[in-house]
Design an enzyme around this catalytic site. Structure first.
Site, PDB file in Angstrom:
ATOM      1  N   ASP A 184      -7.254  -6.492   3.764  1.00 34.60           N
ATOM      2  CA  ASP A 184      -8.334  -5.781   3.074  1.00 34.60           C
ATOM      3  C   ASP A 184      -9.298  -6.781   2.462  1.00 34.60           C
ATOM      4  OD1 ASP A 184      -9.710  -3.590   1.817  1.00 34.60           O
ATOM      5  OD2 ASP A 184      -8.735  -4.171  -0.056  1.00 34.60           O
ATOM      6  N   ASP A 219      -4.797 -18.137   0.436  1.00 31.12           N
ATOM      7  CA  ASP A 219      -5.811 -18.774  -0.413  1.00 31.12           C
ATOM      8  C   ASP A 219      -6.610 -19.791   0.391  1.00 31.12           C
ATOM      9  OD1 ASP A 219      -3.403 -20.190  -0.297  1.00 31.12           O
ATOM     10  OD2 ASP A 219      -3.415 -20.830  -2.393  1.00 31.12           O
ATOM     11  N   TYR A 244       0.782  -1.239   0.000  1.00 33.93           N
ATOM     12  CA  TYR A 244       0.000   0.000   0.000  1.00 33.93           C
ATOM     13  C   TYR A 244       0.813   1.287   0.000  1.00 33.93           C
ATOM     14  CZ  TYR A 244      -4.732  -1.835   0.491  1.00 33.93           C
ATOM     15  OH  TYR A 244      -5.955  -2.413   0.253  1.00 33.93           O
ATOM     16  N   ASP A 266     -13.455  -8.035   3.719  1.00 32.51           N
ATOM     17  CA  ASP A 266     -14.701  -7.936   2.942  1.00 32.51           C
ATOM     18  C   ASP A 266     -15.396  -9.302   2.904  1.00 32.51           C
ATOM     19  OD1 ASP A 266     -14.437  -5.181   2.349  1.00 32.51           O
ATOM     20  OD2 ASP A 266     -15.125  -5.476   0.284  1.00 32.51           O
ATOM     21  N   LYS A 273       1.566 -15.576   2.220  1.00 31.85           N
ATOM     22  CA  LYS A 273       1.690 -16.341   0.972  1.00 31.85           C
ATOM     23  C   LYS A 273       3.164 -16.651   0.766  1.00 31.85           C
ATOM     24  CE  LYS A 273      -0.034 -18.151  -2.769  1.00 31.85           C
ATOM     25  NZ  LYS A 273      -0.769 -19.417  -2.734  1.00 31.85           N
TER      26      LYS A 273
HETATM   27  C1  IPM Z   1     -10.640  -0.245   3.140  1.00 30.91           C
HETATM   28  C2  IPM Z   1     -10.610   0.285   1.719  1.00 30.91           C
HETATM   29  C3  IPM Z   1      -9.292   0.983   1.429  1.00 30.91           C
HETATM   30  C4  IPM Z   1      -8.190  -0.048   1.613  1.00 30.91           C
HETATM   31  C5  IPM Z   1      -9.212   1.635   0.047  1.00 30.91           C
HETATM   32  C6  IPM Z   1     -10.291   2.684  -0.131  1.00 30.91           C
HETATM   33  C7  IPM Z   1      -7.869   2.239  -0.236  1.00 30.91           C
HETATM   34  O1  IPM Z   1     -10.873  -0.739   0.806  1.00 30.91           O
HETATM   35  O2  IPM Z   1     -10.469   0.539   4.086  1.00 30.91           O
HETATM   36  O3  IPM Z   1     -10.875  -1.451   3.320  1.00 30.91           O
HETATM   37  O4  IPM Z   1      -7.912  -0.836   0.695  1.00 30.91           O
HETATM   38  O5  IPM Z   1      -7.611  -0.078   2.686  1.00 30.91           O
HETATM   39 MN    MN Z   2     -11.488  -2.596   1.744  1.00 31.81          MN
END
Ligand code: IPM
Ligand code: MN
Ligand code: NAD
Length: 345
Positions: free
Chosen positions: A240, A216, A132, A244, A183
């Site tokens: 990240d 994975d 990042y 999700d 990984k």
């Molecule tokens: C999060 C978001 C950010 C990240 C993006 C917007 C850069 O997806 O906070 O999860 O990847 O950290």
């Molecule tokens: Mn995110």
């Protein structure tokens, strides 16, 4: 009187933070606020993304930052989001991205036969390095010979401190299972560093059963057996992605909260979701992630009881089906906030 910097940002950030602030006003009326006009509108108006003096004020004058979301289709480069969100994480050195995955009501879990006790773990996402940092470059851009390099940064200090934070949190919260994910089979330099740091820190924590999964396999296990996890620690990008996935397990991105923390120095709290341009301005975004995030911020301020009150109120709304459309309800953002306020009373 704790002071909070409020940064709604873009899109649904404004809509969901408004509800989070109403809940905070009810639960913690002594907090003080200052609102910051930063985001795509401001950038398009005068070119400002994240002034250095604002970051300095976040560090020195505020107990916490409460942020909505950043991202706007009118700024395709996303430069303002990088400066504001990643800028805050990097420059305030908020190295812990704390993301709990907690199913509050079985009905909202996409997995069959999983109960709330089966989906209850936290992810410690490294938040200041990895893929990042923007280190890299492009050469011969736009030609058939172009090269694009994105460097992954893994420092001994950065890797060790996030692993240590995960172990310390586990010990302090009665957790005994901790999984590190990388990984290393493909990324032999950086992730070898993760493996060695993990073994060393693990050796200092005999009460904790450790495991390792390649990322994975981690995604597969999170779906097949979420009950096998209590604490996961991983790098910035993998964290990240898997959070999700975790958000989906707990009922959707509209329920996932997070804290960006450098213990004792500064902290920024935000829902895991983004600015959702597809639904922004329609008043239908789910505010529960922002409300749970407000609760997390109160716990950080030493008010764990207030966080539990908020969690219980959110859980009551989920049980009653008092939710927004993406969860099968009929409520607007505002009504969903009101439902939480009613449940608090
Ligand atoms: C999060 C978001 C950010 C990240 C993006 C917007 C850069 O997806 O906070 O999860 O990847 O950290
Ligand atoms: Mn995110
Ligand atoms: P997103 O999280 O904004 O949206 C993904 C999907 O989930 C969309 O269909 C959206 O409508 C839905 N969704 C998200 N939050 C919701 C909520 N509270 N209630 C109901 N539905 C919700 O992710 P994206 O579409 O990939 O990103 C949009 C913008 O947000 C991009 O610019 C991205 O970079 C940015 N982003 C910012 C953050 C952040 O500020 N922390 C996090 C993720 C994405």
């Amino acid at each position: 009187m704790p002071s909070i910097a409020v940064l709604p940002g873009d899109g649904i950030g404004h809509e969901v933070l408004a509800e989070g602030l109403r809940v905070l006003a009810a639960v913690a009326p002594d907090l003080t606020y200052e609102h910051f006009d930063l985001g795509a509108e401001r950038y398009l108006r005068d070119g400002t993304t994240m002034p250095d003096d604002v970051l300095e004020r976040f560090r020195s004058e505020f107990d916490c930052v409460y942020l909505g979301a950043l991202g706007d289709p009118r700024v395709p480069s996303n430069v303002h989001a990088k400066d504001i969100l990643l800028g805050s994480r990097f420059k305030l050195d908020l190295y812990i991205n704390f993301r709990p995955i907690r199913l509050l009501d079985a009905r909202y879990c996409p997995l069959k036969d999983k109960r709330p006790e089966d989906v209850d773990f936290v992810v410690f996402r490294e938040n200041t390095e990895g893929l990042y940092t923007g280190i890299g470059g492009q050469f011969k851009r736009g030609t058939p010979d172009e090269i694009a390099i994105e460097q992954e940064i893994n420092t001994r200090k950065g890797v060790e401190r996030i692993i240590r934070a995960a172990f310390e949190w586990a010990a302090a919260n009665g957790k005994t299972k901790l999984c590190m994910s990388d990984k290393a089979n493909a990324m032999r330099h950086g992730h070898d560093l993760w493996q060695r740091a993990f073994k060393e820190v693990a050796a200092e924590s005999p009460g904790i059963t450790t495991s390792h999964l390649y990322v994975d396999v981690l995604t597969m296990r999170m779906v097949q057996a979420p009950e096998s996890f209590e604490v996961i620690v991983t790098n910035n990008l993998f964290g990240d992605i898997v959070t999700d996935l975790g958000a989906a397990l707990q009922g959707g991105i509209g329920l996932a909260s997070s804290g960006n923390i450098n213990p004792g120095v500064a902290a920024l709290f935000e829902p895991v979701h983004g600015s959702a341009p597809d639904i922004a301005g329609k008043g239908i975004a789910n505010p529960l992630a922002a409300i749970l995030t407000a609760g997390m911020m109160l716990a950080h301020l030493g008010r764990a009881k207030d966080e539990r009150r908020i969690q219980n109120a959110v859980q009551a709304c989920l049980l009653e089906g008092l939710v927004t459309r993406e969860l099968g309800g009929t409520l607007t953002t505002r009504d969903a906030g009101t439902a939480v306020l009613d449940a608090l009373r």
